[in-house]
Design a protein around this motif. Sequence first.
Motif, PDB file in Angstrom:
ATOM      1  N   PRO A   1      31.612   4.991 -33.807  1.00 43.28           N
ATOM      2  CA  PRO A   1      31.727   4.213 -32.567  1.00 43.28           C
ATOM      3  C   PRO A   1      32.289   5.099 -31.448  1.00 43.28           C
ATOM      4  CG  PRO A   1      32.675   3.021 -34.422  1.00 43.28           C
ATOM      5  CD  PRO A   1      32.350   4.404 -34.917  1.00 43.28           C
ATOM      6  N   GLY A   2      31.842   4.847 -30.236  1.00 45.34           N
ATOM      7  CA  GLY A   2      32.329   5.617 -29.099  1.00 45.34           C
ATOM      8  C   GLY A   2      31.663   6.966 -28.945  1.00 45.34           C
ATOM      9  N   SER A   3      30.493   7.133 -29.560  1.00 48.13           N
ATOM     10  CA  SER A   3      29.739   8.384 -29.466  1.00 48.13           C
ATOM     11  C   SER A   3      28.489   8.174 -28.618  1.00 48.13           C
ATOM     12  CB  SER A   3      29.287   8.862 -30.851  1.00 48.13           C
ATOM     13  OG  SER A   3      30.389   9.131 -31.665  1.00 48.13           O
ATOM     14  N   ALA A   4      28.014   9.257 -28.030  1.00 43.29           N
ATOM     15  CA  ALA A   4      26.771   9.221 -27.263  1.00 43.29           C
ATOM     16  C   ALA A   4      26.052  10.544 -27.448  1.00 43.29           C
ATOM     17  CB  ALA A   4      27.065   8.982 -25.782  1.00 43.29           C
ATOM     18  N   LEU A   5      24.732  10.499 -27.517  1.00 45.48           N
ATOM     19  CA  LEU A   5      23.915  11.711 -27.573  1.00 45.48           C
ATOM     20  C   LEU A   5      23.322  11.962 -26.196  1.00 45.48           C
ATOM     21  CD1 LEU A   5      22.195  11.100 -30.980  1.00 45.48           C
ATOM     22  CD2 LEU A   5      23.522  13.130 -30.394  1.00 45.48           C
ATOM     23  N   VAL A   6      23.449  13.197 -25.710  1.00 47.93           N
ATOM     24  CA  VAL A   6      22.908  13.547 -24.398  1.00 47.93           C
ATOM     25  C   VAL A   6      22.033  14.793 -24.521  1.00 47.93           C
ATOM     26  CG1 VAL A   6      24.803  12.511 -23.110  1.00 47.93           C
ATOM     27  CG2 VAL A   6      24.926  14.921 -23.757  1.00 47.93           C
ATOM     28  N   LEU A   7      21.053  14.882 -23.648  1.00 46.18           N
ATOM     29  CA  LEU A   7      20.156  16.030 -23.610  1.00 46.18           C
ATOM     30  C   LEU A   7      20.819  17.165 -22.837  1.00 46.18           C
ATOM     31  CD1 LEU A   7      17.259  17.012 -24.299  1.00 46.18           C
ATOM     32  CD2 LEU A   7      16.584  16.164 -22.046  1.00 46.18           C
ATOM     33  N   ALA A   8      20.920  18.347 -23.463  1.00 46.67           N
ATOM     34  CA  ALA A   8      21.548  19.503 -22.816  1.00 46.67           C
ATOM     35  C   ALA A   8      20.522  20.570 -22.437  1.00 46.67           C
ATOM     36  CB  ALA A   8      22.607  20.111 -23.734  1.00 46.67           C
ATOM     37  N   ARG A   9      19.397  20.621 -23.157  1.00 44.76           N
ATOM     38  CA  ARG A   9      18.376  21.645 -22.909  1.00 44.76           C
ATOM     39  C   ARG A   9      17.024  21.080 -23.304  1.00 44.76           C
ATOM     40  NH1 ARG A   9      15.844  25.407 -26.264  1.00 44.76           N
ATOM     41  NH2 ARG A   9      15.112  27.251 -25.163  1.00 44.76           N
ATOM     42  N   PHE A  10      15.988  21.428 -22.503  1.00 40.87           N
ATOM     43  CA  PHE A  10      14.643  20.962 -22.814  1.00 40.87           C
ATOM     44  C   PHE A  10      13.646  21.985 -22.295  1.00 40.87           C
ATOM     45  CE2 PHE A  10      10.858  18.317 -21.836  1.00 40.87           C
ATOM     46  CZ  PHE A  10      10.570  17.969 -23.143  1.00 40.87           C
ATOM     47  N   VAL A  11      12.734  22.431 -23.166  1.00 36.84           N
ATOM     48  CA  VAL A  11      11.728  23.437 -22.818  1.00 36.84           C
ATOM     49  C   VAL A  11      10.381  22.977 -23.373  1.00 36.84           C
ATOM     50  CG1 VAL A  11      11.005  25.835 -23.113  1.00 36.84           C
ATOM     51  CG2 VAL A  11      13.433  25.290 -22.956  1.00 36.84           C
ATOM     52  N   ILE A  12       9.344  23.061 -22.533  1.00 37.38           N
ATOM     53  CA  ILE A  12       7.993  22.688 -22.964  1.00 37.38           C
ATOM     54  C   ILE A  12       7.071  23.897 -22.848  1.00 37.38           C
ATOM     55  CG2 ILE A  12       5.988  21.201 -22.591  1.00 37.38           C
ATOM     56  CD1 ILE A  12       7.766  19.247 -21.130  1.00 37.38           C
ATOM     57  N   ASP A  13       6.228  24.080 -23.858  1.00 34.50           N
ATOM     58  CA  ASP A  13       5.128  25.032 -23.796  1.00 34.50           C
ATOM     59  C   ASP A  13       3.843  24.211 -23.745  1.00 34.50           C
ATOM     60  OD1 ASP A  13       6.664  27.415 -24.001  1.00 34.50           O
ATOM     61  OD2 ASP A  13       6.851  27.104 -26.156  1.00 34.50           O
ATOM     62  N   TYR A  14       3.113  24.356 -22.650  1.00 37.09           N
ATOM     63  CA  TYR A  14       1.851  23.632 -22.484  1.00 37.09           C
ATOM     64  C   TYR A  14       0.746  24.454 -23.133  1.00 37.09           C
ATOM     65  CZ  TYR A  14       4.735  21.186 -19.163  1.00 37.09           C
ATOM     66  OH  TYR A  14       5.750  20.473 -18.579  1.00 37.09           O
ATOM     67  N   ARG A  15      -0.001  23.845 -24.046  1.00 42.09           N
ATOM     68  CA  ARG A  15      -1.029  24.561 -24.801  1.00 42.09           C
ATOM     69  C   ARG A  15      -2.447  24.245 -24.335  1.00 42.09           C
ATOM     70  NH1 ARG A  15       2.217  28.335 -26.448  1.00 42.09           N
ATOM     71  NH2 ARG A  15       3.745  27.668 -27.979  1.00 42.09           N
ATOM     72  N   ALA A  16      -2.652  23.051 -23.768  1.00 40.32           N
ATOM     73  CA  ALA A  16      -3.984  22.655 -23.305  1.00 40.32           C
ATOM     74  C   ALA A  16      -3.840  21.503 -22.316  1.00 40.32           C
ATOM     75  CB  ALA A  16      -4.858  22.219 -24.483  1.00 40.32           C
ATOM     76  N   GLU A  17      -4.851  21.357 -21.472  1.00 39.11           N
ATOM     77  CA  GLU A  17      -4.850  20.244 -20.529  1.00 39.11           C
ATOM     78  C   GLU A  17      -5.136  18.934 -21.249  1.00 39.11           C
ATOM     79  OE1 GLU A  17      -6.376  21.434 -16.223  1.00 39.11           O
ATOM     80  OE2 GLU A  17      -7.912  21.740 -17.768  1.00 39.11           O
ATOM     81  N   LEU A  18      -4.624  17.874 -20.669  1.00 39.42           N
ATOM     82  CA  LEU A  18      -4.945  16.515 -21.100  1.00 39.42           C
ATOM     83  C   LEU A  18      -5.614  15.809 -19.939  1.00 39.42           C
ATOM     84  CD1 LEU A  18      -1.752  15.144 -22.910  1.00 39.42           C
ATOM     85  CD2 LEU A  18      -4.055  15.348 -23.864  1.00 39.42           C
ATOM     86  N   HIS A  19      -6.579  14.935 -20.247  1.00 38.59           N
ATOM     87  CA  HIS A  19      -7.265  14.176 -19.216  1.00 38.59           C
ATOM     88  C   HIS A  19      -7.331  12.712 -19.623  1.00 38.59           C
ATOM     89  CE1 HIS A  19      -8.756  18.306 -18.632  1.00 38.59           C
ATOM     90  NE2 HIS A  19      -8.657  17.979 -17.357  1.00 38.59           N
ATOM     91  N   PHE A  20      -7.302  11.843 -18.624  1.00 33.06           N
ATOM     92  CA  PHE A  20      -7.500  10.419 -18.826  1.00 33.06           C
ATOM     93  C   PHE A  20      -8.992  10.168 -19.025  1.00 33.06           C
ATOM     94  CE2 PHE A  20      -8.778   6.365 -17.008  1.00 33.06           C
ATOM     95  CZ  PHE A  20      -7.958   5.483 -17.702  1.00 33.06           C
TER      96      PHE A  20
END
Length: 145
Positions: A57-76
Amino acid sequence: MAEILSAEDPRILWTEDVLRYRDTDANGHVNNAVFAGFCESGRVQFFATHITPVLPPGSALVLARFVIDYRAELHFPDRVRTGTWLARLGRTSMGFRNRITAGDRLVGEAEATCVLLDAATRRPRPLEGAARAAAEQLLIPAPAA
C-alpha cells in the motif's frame, strides 16, 4: 532488440488495438505518438494483471524512460498486437520491452523503465516481498549483447 519470443509464453502479455483514421498524420501513416500509446496500454495492463495487486500500500509505478525503434510504417485500416514483458529487475525499477506487430510484420519495438515510488514521499522505494517474488517469476531477461 529482436529476440525470439513465443506467442504462447504466459509471461508475455498481448494486447490488441484497432487503428483508427484519426491515428494517421499528414504523411498518411500512423503517427509516431500512437506507437507510444500501444506500449502504454500493454504496460498498464501488465501492471494491473501481475504487479499492482501485490504492491505494498502507498506505492506507485511511474515511467522514467521510454525509447521506441520504428521498424515499419503502419497505415489505416489495420490491427496491431503489442507484446509486453519484464526484461530487467532492479532494486527500485523494472525494465519492460514491447514488440508491436501488424499481421506477421514487426512494426516497432520499445524499452521502458518504470520506477516504484513511495506515494507519500515521491521517492523511489525498493521492490520487495510479494511484489519482487511475482516480478521474478515473470522475468524474461534480455539476451547478452
